[in-house]
Design an enzyme around this catalytic site. Structure first.
Site, PDB file in Angstrom:
ATOM      1  N   GLU A  62      10.250  16.221  14.238  1.00 31.47           N
ATOM      2  CA  GLU A  62      10.848  16.217  12.895  1.00 31.47           C
ATOM      3  C   GLU A  62      10.390  17.455  12.154  1.00 31.47           C
ATOM      4  OE1 GLU A  62       9.240  12.414  11.403  1.00 31.47           O
ATOM      5  OE2 GLU A  62      11.261  12.070  10.685  1.00 31.47           O
ATOM      6  N   GLU A  93      10.115   1.082  10.296  1.00 33.27           N
ATOM      7  CA  GLU A  93      11.092   2.156  10.048  1.00 33.27           C
ATOM      8  C   GLU A  93      10.353   3.457  10.294  1.00 33.27           C
ATOM      9  OE1 GLU A  93      14.201   1.876   9.447  1.00 33.27           O
ATOM     10  OE2 GLU A  93      14.352  -0.250   8.996  1.00 33.27           O
ATOM     11  N   CYS A  99      13.596  10.927   6.760  1.00 39.16           N
ATOM     12  CA  CYS A  99      13.679  10.513   8.162  1.00 39.16           C
ATOM     13  C   CYS A  99      15.100  10.683   8.668  1.00 39.16           C
ATOM     14  CB  CYS A  99      13.247   9.066   8.303  1.00 39.16           C
ATOM     15  SG  CYS A  99      14.143   7.989   7.190  1.00 39.16           S
ATOM     16  N   LYS A 106       0.863  -1.186   0.000  1.00 35.69           N
ATOM     17  CA  LYS A 106       0.000   0.000   0.000  1.00 35.69           C
ATOM     18  C   LYS A 106       0.896   1.231   0.000  1.00 35.69           C
ATOM     19  CE  LYS A 106      -1.636   2.846   2.629  1.00 35.69           C
ATOM     20  NZ  LYS A 106      -1.527   4.017   1.739  1.00 35.69           N
TER      21      LYS A 106
END
Ligand code: NAD
Length: 483
Positions: free
Chosen positions: A387, A256, A290, A180
């Protein structure tokens, strides 16, 4: 400008080697973030479609797992070559749906293809062992079997590489998959499927189900007892939800998740090399990675020099539509991402940070945000804890090794940290004390298909790439025997 490129990109669901509409005919739009225009309408999988995809994957897996490792390896190797052949087409498609500038897209195509080459080589290295039980003397025979159907869920920031990093090891191990992709960027993976067919992947071994209904669709698949692995790349928030969902059927998770990377520059560092590294660690993919450097800690003796040089390099980046020549900085992926970056910068400035360059979003169209350097960022600024996921470098200074290690480790994330020093002894000492799964020591880039990529703490569970990535899709079986 895109018509030729988009005309041949499939936009339906890919299940059992066939293209089909969603069961309730729902679709969603894909937007070019540089123009805010709709470029495609893609089928949105329903729960029923997700079940059909697991059916197809389950049927296909038996034959795929039974193939000789070398046969699976050669399919992956062929896929690597075909992707490289089509680099320009895939690169432009990624720029259209994600916004990243063409040099970033081209680099991603090469990186994405490399996972297929690497796992073509790993497919023939599924090696077990035999030993003797110390007390009974029985033989302990250990082998690794494909774990079962794998559900793969990927983010929008690397539409190709985050998927090939999972498909490569899954197929090498003998698993079939249902992928997906992110709703912002489904086209790259849909466009890859005819290429995978050409490489020789049998129908049903890879299924692709884009969906606007991610929660129910992924949940339904994780409830299916034939699904034995869930491999997710994305935010820690969604990762936590999937871990809960995986718990019900005890599905093997590989996660992850997010990062909050410190970038540490000691006073003995080669400052020019550190600037080169910072430009990669911060600006690859417009900061939407990331692994992006989120917090810069620069020793007080070299802080001013570093700030000045970094500002000059950031100002020199050409911003614009990523398809245009010379552009290095495209738009962010969508309005929400840009709003978040804007809010984080405003918060830091309100609390006392100074703006060395950038800091103001231009008028649209396009979700652009300029390359920005903030200095003297106060500890209370939210962007030091979250982040940023945008082209914003947040600078602070430090005076001692112990202090900077403590500050760098003060986060719930543990994906990657960068360290610049000419003293290799110090570099290794500091690396060992940093609680991060990966360290860039005098390097601004750690991603490599041959290396175990992954995070500690809330940045994830498991590793992708290297031999370890293959093991995520294998189950260990031991036969106790005697003769
Ligand atoms: P996201 O978590 O919002 O989405 C990731 C994927 O999960 C998408 O396909 C999305 O449609 C799907 N999803 C969303 N909600 C879901 C739900 N309830 N159930 C099932 N699936 C769901 O992440 P994003 O915004 O696409 O990507 C950015 C994030 O990804 C950042 O946090 C970044 O750090 C992380 N990331 C991590 C790595 C890594 O290797 N550690 C690599 C790239 C990106």
């Amino acid at each position: 400008m895109y018509d030729n490129l988009l005309a041949n990109v499939p936009t339906d669901l890919y299940i059992g080697g066939k293209w089909r509409k969603s069961s309730d005919n729902q679709r969603f739009d894909v937007i070019d973030p540089a123009t805010e225009k709709t470029v495609a309408s893609v089928a949105s999988a329903s729960v029923e479609d997700a079940r059909a995809a697991v059916d197809a994957a389950s049927i296909a897996m038996e034959g795929w797992a039974a193939k000789k490792p070398r046969e699976r390896a050669e399919v992956l190797r062929k896929a690597f070559e075909l992707i490289i052949r089509d680099t320009e087409r895939f690169a432009k498609l990624m720029t259209i749906e994600n916004g990243k500038a063409l040099p970033d897209s081209r680099a991603e195509v090469a990186y994405a293809a490399e996972f297929f080459r690497w796992y073509a080589e790993e497919a023939v290295r599924n090696i077990g062992e035999v030993s003797r039980a110390p007390s009974s003397g029985a033989r302990i025979f250990v082998q690794h079997k494909p774990a079962g159907v794998a559900v793969l869920v990927t983010p929008w920031n690397f539409p190709a590489a985050m998927a090939t990093r999972k498909i490569g090891p899954a197929l090498a191990a003998g698993c079939s998959v249902v992928l997906k992709p992110a709703s912002e960027t489904p086209l790259t993976m849909l466009a890859l499927m005819p290429v995978m067919e050409e490489a020789g992947v049998p129908p049903g071994v890879i299924n692709v189900v884009p969906s606007r209904r991610s929660g129910p669709v992924v949940d339904a698949m994780l409830k299916d007892p034939r699904v034995r692995v869930v491999s997710f790349t994305g935010s820690t928030e969604v990762g936590r939800k999937l871990l809960h969902a995986a718990a019900d059927n005890v599905v093997k998770p590989a996660m992850e998740l997010g990062g909050n990377a410190p970038f540490i520059v000691f006073d003995d560092a080669d400052v020019d090399a550190a600037i080169d590294g910072a430009m990669i660690a911060k600006m690859r993919n417009m900061g939407e990675a990331c692994t992006a450097a989120n917090r810069f800690y620069v020793h007080e003796k070299v802080h001013d020099e570093f700030a000045k040089k970094l500002t000059a390099r950031m100002q020199a980046l050409k911003t614009g539509n990523g398809l245009d020549d010379g552009v290095m900085l495209g738009p962010l992926v969508n309005a929400d991402t840009r709003e978040k970056v804007k809010a984080l910068v405003e918060d830091a400035v309100r609390k006392g940070a100074s703006v060395l360059t950038g800091g103001k979003a231009p008028e649209g169209p396009g979700y652009f945000y300029p390359a920005t350097v903030l200095d003297k960022v106060p500890d209370s600024a939210t962007l030091l804890r979250e982040e940023i996921f945008g082209p914003v470098a947040a600078l602070q200074s430090f005076s001692s090794e112990d202090e900077v290690i403590r500050r760098a480790n003060d986060t719930e994330y543990g994906l990657v940290a960068y360290v610049y020093t000419r003293d290799l002894g110090r570099g290794m000492r500091v690396s060992e004390r940093l609680d991060f799964g990966m360290i860039g020591l005098n390097r601004g880039l750690v991603s490599d298909p041959a290396a175990p990529f992954g995070g500690m703490k809330q940045s994830g569970i498991g590793r992708e790439g290297a031999h370890e990535g293959l093991m995520e899709f294998l189950e260990t079986q031991y036969v106790s025997m005697t003769w």
